[in-house]
Structures are given as C-alpha cells and as structure tokens.
Design an enzyme around this catalytic site. Structure first.
Site, PDB file in Angstrom:
ATOM      1  N   CYS A 121       0.846  -1.205   0.000  1.00 56.75           N
ATOM      2  CA  CYS A 121       0.000   0.000   0.000  1.00 56.75           C
ATOM      3  C   CYS A 121       0.881   1.256   0.000  1.00 56.75           C
ATOM      4  O   CYS A 121       0.710   2.151  -0.835  1.00 56.75           O
ATOM      5  CB  CYS A 121      -0.912  -0.032   1.226  1.00 56.75           C
ATOM      6  SG  CYS A 121      -2.130   1.295   1.256  1.00 56.75           S
ATOM      7  N   CYS A 122       1.858   1.312   0.926  1.00 51.93           N
ATOM      8  CA  CYS A 122       2.779   2.460   0.958  1.00 51.93           C
ATOM      9  C   CYS A 122       3.542   2.578  -0.360  1.00 51.93           C
ATOM     10  O   CYS A 122       3.775   3.678  -0.855  1.00 51.93           O
ATOM     11  CB  CYS A 122       3.783   2.313   2.097  1.00 51.93           C
ATOM     12  SG  CYS A 122       3.165   2.815   3.704  1.00 51.93           S
ATOM     13  N   CYS A 203      -1.293   8.589   7.145  1.00 48.49           N
ATOM     14  CA  CYS A 203      -2.662   8.235   6.768  1.00 48.49           C
ATOM     15  C   CYS A 203      -3.460   7.822   8.008  1.00 48.49           C
ATOM     16  O   CYS A 203      -2.906   7.218   8.935  1.00 48.49           O
ATOM     17  CB  CYS A 203      -2.636   7.062   5.795  1.00 48.49           C
ATOM     18  SG  CYS A 203      -1.679   7.392   4.308  1.00 48.49           S
ATOM     19  N   CYS A 206      -3.308   4.296   9.683  1.00 52.66           N
ATOM     20  CA  CYS A 206      -2.011   3.846  10.204  1.00 52.66           C
ATOM     21  C   CYS A 206      -1.391   4.838  11.180  1.00 52.66           C
ATOM     22  O   CYS A 206      -0.187   4.801  11.416  1.00 52.66           O
ATOM     23  CB  CYS A 206      -1.051   3.618   9.033  1.00 52.66           C
ATOM     24  SG  CYS A 206      -1.712   2.522   7.774  1.00 52.66           S
ATOM     25  N   CYS A 229       7.516   4.286   5.581  1.00 52.84           N
ATOM     26  CA  CYS A 229       6.700   3.993   4.410  1.00 52.84           C
ATOM     27  C   CYS A 229       7.554   3.708   3.179  1.00 52.84           C
ATOM     28  O   CYS A 229       7.064   3.189   2.181  1.00 52.84           O
ATOM     29  CB  CYS A 229       5.754   5.153   4.121  1.00 52.84           C
ATOM     30  SG  CYS A 229       6.620   6.707   3.860  1.00 52.84           S
TER      31      CYS A 229
HETATM   32  S1  SF4 Z   1       0.428   4.748   5.611  1.00 55.39           S
HETATM   33 FE1  SF4 Z   1      -1.129   3.114   5.618  1.00 55.39          FE
HETATM   34  S2  SF4 Z   1      -2.844   3.845   4.303  1.00 55.39           S
HETATM   35 FE2  SF4 Z   1      -1.031   5.172   3.959  1.00 55.39          FE
HETATM   36  S3  SF4 Z   1      -0.064   4.356   2.137  1.00 55.39           S
HETATM   37 FE3  SF4 Z   1       0.958   3.391   3.927  1.00 55.39          FE
HETATM   38  S4  SF4 Z   1      -0.190   1.484   4.420  1.00 55.39           S
HETATM   39 FE4  SF4 Z   1      -1.422   2.734   2.958  1.00 55.39          FE
END
Ligand code: SF4
Length: 233
Positions: A121-122, A203, A206, A229
């Site tokens: 995701c990151c 985000c 998280c 991240c």
């Molecule tokens: S901080 Fe969390 S929601 Fe944001 S990009 Fe990374 S995993 Fe995804």
C-alpha cells in the site's frame, strides 16, 4: 537550529552532478550549518530541478524554502487516506504562502489495501507517487528529523537516494523545541492534529496519537514492526 542564512555557492561545485565523496563532505559540513544555509545551497545548486516533499504536519521547511525561493516546487503526496485536518492544512499552507502545491494522486488501488498489505500500500500510494513527482528533478528536500524516532537518529543532512538524486534533510538536527520555537517566531501553519497528540501524521488508518514519553513516530503503524513507508529509504 535556525541561524543566519548564508550562501555557500562560492565554495561548492557548480556542477549539479556531485560525487558520493563530495556529498559526504557536504554532509559533514552541513551538520554544523543552520537549516537556512542548507536550503539556500540546495536552491542555488538545483532550482528549478529541486522539490520539497511536504507532509503537512507543519510548514517549517516550506517556510524556510519559500524565503529562499518563492517559486520552490512543493509536492504533497495524496494517498486518499489523509485526515481531513491534513487536507485543511494543505489549503492553509497554500493560502499562507501563495503557493500552488503540486498534489500527486491519489491513485486507484484496491479498497482498504492497507489492511491487506501495508508495505504494498505504501509502495503504491506513496513511493510510486513520489517517484513520479521527482522524475525530472536532481534533488529533493524533506522535513525528516533525527529526534522523531530512534530509527531516524542517524539520518544525514545530505545523501544520495535510491534514485540517484541528492536528498536533503535540512532539519535533521532539529529538536522538538527547535521546531516549536521556529513555529512561534515565524507564525508557521501547523496541522491541528499536532495539538491532539499526533506528533507524526500519516494516513488515518495507520496513525494514532502518541502518549507521554513516546517518540513522535511511535504512533505510526503502531502494533506492527513497520516503521517507515519507504519515502526516505
Ligand atoms: S500509511 Fe497506511 S494507508 Fe497510507 S499508504 Fe501506507 S499502508 Fe497505505
């Protein structure tokens, strides 16, 4: 912390293609220079092929950079998962400094990707978007500080990133008090979540506020072994 800005251009290479040895020398030198001097050198050396990646936790680095170069390229990575307060801070910062921040994203990935695979995701929401933002650049700056977490305690002021770009952390040596003093002295916009204990803001899925005695980044990916991240690798 902050001090009087001065140009170092007379003593620096005019060629933007700095060697690793030169970057190490600069890093050692900037360790003892005020952030204003680091920013001024970066602007002189790389602008307009210089970006500033802003997280919108506060606008300290934006403030320093705009003083050095009002047309500095400020980038914000929009994951689509930011707190409303962060998006409001983005608008406040744009208004306050008369900036047109370059907003990247958000991309379209599977819903709740963060639940399934936070690393992927990151990688998709943050790292890939920063890669795209820096495509034509030679260097970039971030507000990363050593005091934010033990894992950042050795962060360099100047280094080369995995893309081969020059990465500058002009605030690397700043303490939390240094930031607070600069904010108060220069009337710098700050994300309202900071006052609610969110000392490092990412985000919403998280990020949690930190408790007394915790490091600023202890509220990021809390309960997991993930600490970064990938933007600053
Ligand atoms: S901080 Fe969390 S929601 Fe944001 S990009 Fe990374 S995993 Fe995804």
């Amino acid at each position: 912390m902050a001090g009087t800005a001065r140009s170092l251009s007379d003593a620096q290479p005019s060629d933007a293609q700095l060697s690793d040895v030169e970057l190490e020398e600069l890093d050692g030198r900037f360790e003892h220079e005020p952030a204003e001097a680091v920013v001024a050198w970066a602007v002189e050396q790389f602008h307009p092929r210089l970006s500033l990646a802003a997280s919108m936790s506060d606008a300290v680095l934006v403030d320093l950079a705009v003083r050095a170069e009002p047309s500095i390229d400020v980038v914000f990575i929009d994951t689509g998962y930011h707190f409303p307060e962060t998006m409001q801070t983005l608008e406040t910062v744009e208004r306050h400094y008369g900036l047109n921040v370059r907003v990247m994203g958000p991309p379209s990935e599977p819903a709740e990707f963060w639940k399934k695979d936070p690393t992927a995701c990151c990688s998709a929401y943050k790292v890939a978007q920063l890669d795209a933002a820096l495509e034509s650049k030679l260097a970039w700056m971030s507000g990363l500080r050593r005091a934010e977490s033990p894992t950042r305690s050795h962060a360099r002021v100047v280094s080369r990133d995995r893309r081969g770009l020059v990465k500058l952390n002009p605030l690397a040596t700043w303490s939390d008090d240094d930031v607070a003093r600069y904010v108060a002295h220069h009337d710098v916009p700050v994300n309202p979540l900071v006052a609610k204990g969110y000392l490092s803001i990412g985000c919403w899925p998280c990020t949690r506020p930190v408790e007394e005695g915790e490091h600023a980044r202890d509220g990021r990916w809390a309960g997991s072994s993930k600490t970064e991240c990938g933007l600053h690798v």
